[in-house]
Structures are given as C-alpha cells and as structure tokens.
Design a protein around this motif. Structure first.
Motif: not given
Length: 369
Positions: A2-14
């Motif tokens: 499954i290919r995923i895109g992350i939108i928003g690479c701040g605190g909750i993403a990391n």
C-alpha cells in the motif's frame, strides 16, 4: 504493498504515524508534504526512499495516482478540507484526531466517504491499548451490565503544549477539550457502545492561561498567545438516560491527573483506569475489587512483549484496506465525539444546555427548504 502519502510532517507525524507505518510490512511511504519543505525532506530522509517525493502543496500530492492512502496530520482547521479532497482524488484517508474542527465539517467528510466509496478513519490510537482492548471485551460480553454512568478523564496538572498552533483557537478550535478530552470521550463512548447524545451542558475556563512564568512541563507559556481554554468540563445526557461527565485540562490545580482514561458504572459491575485497570462488583453477597494484570512477564528484567498501540492502529488500518474491511474507528463514531465537544463549547458560551436532537431537526428542515 500500500503506497501512502503523509500530509503534515510535524510532531504527530513524526511521533506516531511515520514510525508506526514503518513497522507495517505492507506499507510504503512514497510522498511527504508540509508547508515547510525542510520538514517534509527530513521526514523523507528518515522514513522514505530516495524515490519518494516531497511536496509543499497537498494538492500536488493528491494528483499522484500511485498513492492509495493519505494520512492527514495537519492542524485541526484543515482536517476536513484535506480529507475531503483526498477522498475525491480516490485516496483512503486516516485523519488525525479530532475528526474536524466542527461537526458540519465532520458530516461533510462522511458524506464524501459515502459518495466516493473510499475508507475513512480517525486517529484514536488509545483504543488499541491493552487495558482498553480488555475492558472493551468485558463490556461487549456484558460483564458490567448496562453502563448507565461514566466519566471521561483527560486531566493534566501543568502540561500546556507551547509549540505549533496548540494555543491558537482559530487553527485548533479549542484547547485541552478538543486536544486530549477527545481521546477520553472516544474511549468512554466506545466502551458504552452508546452514540446517541440528547443534550450537553458545559463550561470552558480561562483561569490559569494568563499566569506569567508558570510552571509547565514544556516551560512557561506565552500568555499573549494562549487564547484557548486551559480547562473544560461537560455533562452529557444520552437519549436512553445514561450520563457522562467529561473533564479535560492542560493546567488545573489538581493532584488527580490522568489522560485518555475512563470510569464506568454498570448494573453488574464497574471499572476504572485510575490505577491500572480495575474491575469492581458484587459476588455471592460480597463486594470484590479486581486488578487486571496486563503484562505477562514474571521474569527478571522482562515485562512481556509489549506492542505500541499506534503500531497496532497502523497495522489494522492497512489490513482493512488490503482486505476491504471496516476500520476499528468508524467515522460515524468520531462524528459524535466532535458533536459533543462542540456542544460543550457552545454551552459554555451561551450558559444554556445544547440539545443535539434539535440541532439535527433544524438542519433537516433547512435541507428541505
């Protein structure tokens, strides 16, 4: 894969999404987007391949037809906008909590999900903790009987987040109530399996937010920027007569603290998460209290093979896409959480109860005009 895109690479993403997705065998993060390009590039460096793309505009990411899933990890104000655009672009969406800033936006997300046939879930990872899973099983099996009263706990004594947009009402929609109160309320409603609120009374306070040089887990906050509540409390009456008390704070003069916890009172027994998972009741004419042992260690220097709830959340989410099943966190459930939180804020502003069924009736009337 499954290919995923992350939108928003701040605190909750990391802090949650990226490391958890990295543990899922069938997941590949192929795109990273953030309005600050350096953050997206750093996320790609840590969790993506050299072939992964970096964007500063989420619309460009959504144009990539190879991306099947999008994780929305942005401030609350853009949850609905980005999630709707992603589903319309053919992507399945994992949106970080809360579902949206307002219930109208949350409803629009559900309408888009139904229209596009895409999957949508919300990031309530506390459902995947060991204590939550065990208590939920007991509730489903009827161990507590009818749960007619509950408390949702999200109390910090002094732990105000001072970074990002946490203190910005416009961007977030509120403070501790919408930030951590949302987790406690989600857990409580899930345990009760009751998503039919009747009316809500609430109060949001700005009592400690203007304290200068305050003691705080992350250092003193800037009182000039602190325009959300520092604590909020709500009382919810459900259509079947059950009641829920919700407490949430970032700053409160209290020694009773605890986040994402629930207390349940049922006709056959009760439960709470105050000091581990505790079950209480009556048996053979005597009262009992039971502390549930959630770890299976018993060996020196080893407490058992623990699993991060966020990792379980990520794994079940990808599995539900691969196997075309429903996610554990259903958007219709998350909508009710948003409706109740919104009603607490509204009740605090007006000083009056908010009747959710009347709101629904009024919207139905407007739609027919």
């Amino acid at each position: 894969m499954i290919r995923i895109g992350i939108i928003g690479c701040g605190g909750i993403a990391n802090g949650k999404h990226l490391p958890s997705l990295a543990t899922v065998e069938n997941a590949e993060i192929v795109a990273f987007c953030d309005i600050i390009e350096e953050r997206a590039s750093k996320a790609r460096e840590d969790y993506g391949s050299d072939a992964a793309n970096v964007y500063t505009d989420y619309r460009e990411l959504l144009n990539d037809e190879n991306i099947e899933v999008v994780h929305v990890c942005t401030p609350n104000i853009s949850h609905a906008e980005i999630s709707i655009a992603a589903m319309e672009a053919g992507k399945h969406v994992m949106c970080e909590k809360p579902m949206a800033k307002t219930s109208i936006e949350a409803k629009a997300m559900i309408e888009t999900m139904k229209k596009t046939g895409r999957k949508l879930t919300i990031g309530y990872q506390n459902r995947f903790r060991k204590d939550s899973q065990h208590l939920h099983m007991l509730c489903r099996e009827g161990e507590l009987g009818e749960i007619y009263n509950a408390k949702a706990h999200a109390i910090r004594r002094r732990a105000v987040p001072t970074w990002g947009v946490f203190l910005d009402e416009e961007a977030q929609g509120g403070g501790p109530l919408i930030d951590i109160g949302t987790h406690a309320l989600d857990l409580t409603l899930w345990m009760m399996d009751n998503y039919k609120p009747k009316y809500v009374v609430g109060s949001a306070y700005h009592k400690l937010s203007q304290t200068e040089n305050a003691a705080n887990a992350w250092g003193p906050w800037n009182s000039n920027e602190f325009n959300v509540e520092d604590s909020a409390f709500g009382f919810v009456t459900m259509e079947n007569g059950a009641t829920i008390y919700l407490e949430a704070s970032w700053a409160l003069n209290s020694l009773e603290i605890g986040e994402a916890k629930t207390t349940l009172h049922g006709t056959k027994g009760g439960a709470d998460m105050r000091d581990g998972l505790r079950i209480n009741g009556e048996e053979h004419g005597l009262l009992f209290n039971k502390n549930v042992e959630l770890e299976t260690g018993g060996v020196d220097f080893y407490d058992g093979a623990g699993v991060n709830p966020a990792d379980i959340e990520a794994s079940q989410w990808i599995d539900c896409i691969l196997n075309d099943t429903e996610p554990v966190v259903k958007p219709e459930e998350a909508l009710v959480v948003t409706q109740i939180l919104e009603a607490i804020y509204k009740s605090s502003q007006t000083g009056a109860p908010v009747y959710l069924n009347k709101v629904e009736e009024a919207e139905t009337v407007l739609q027919t005009i």
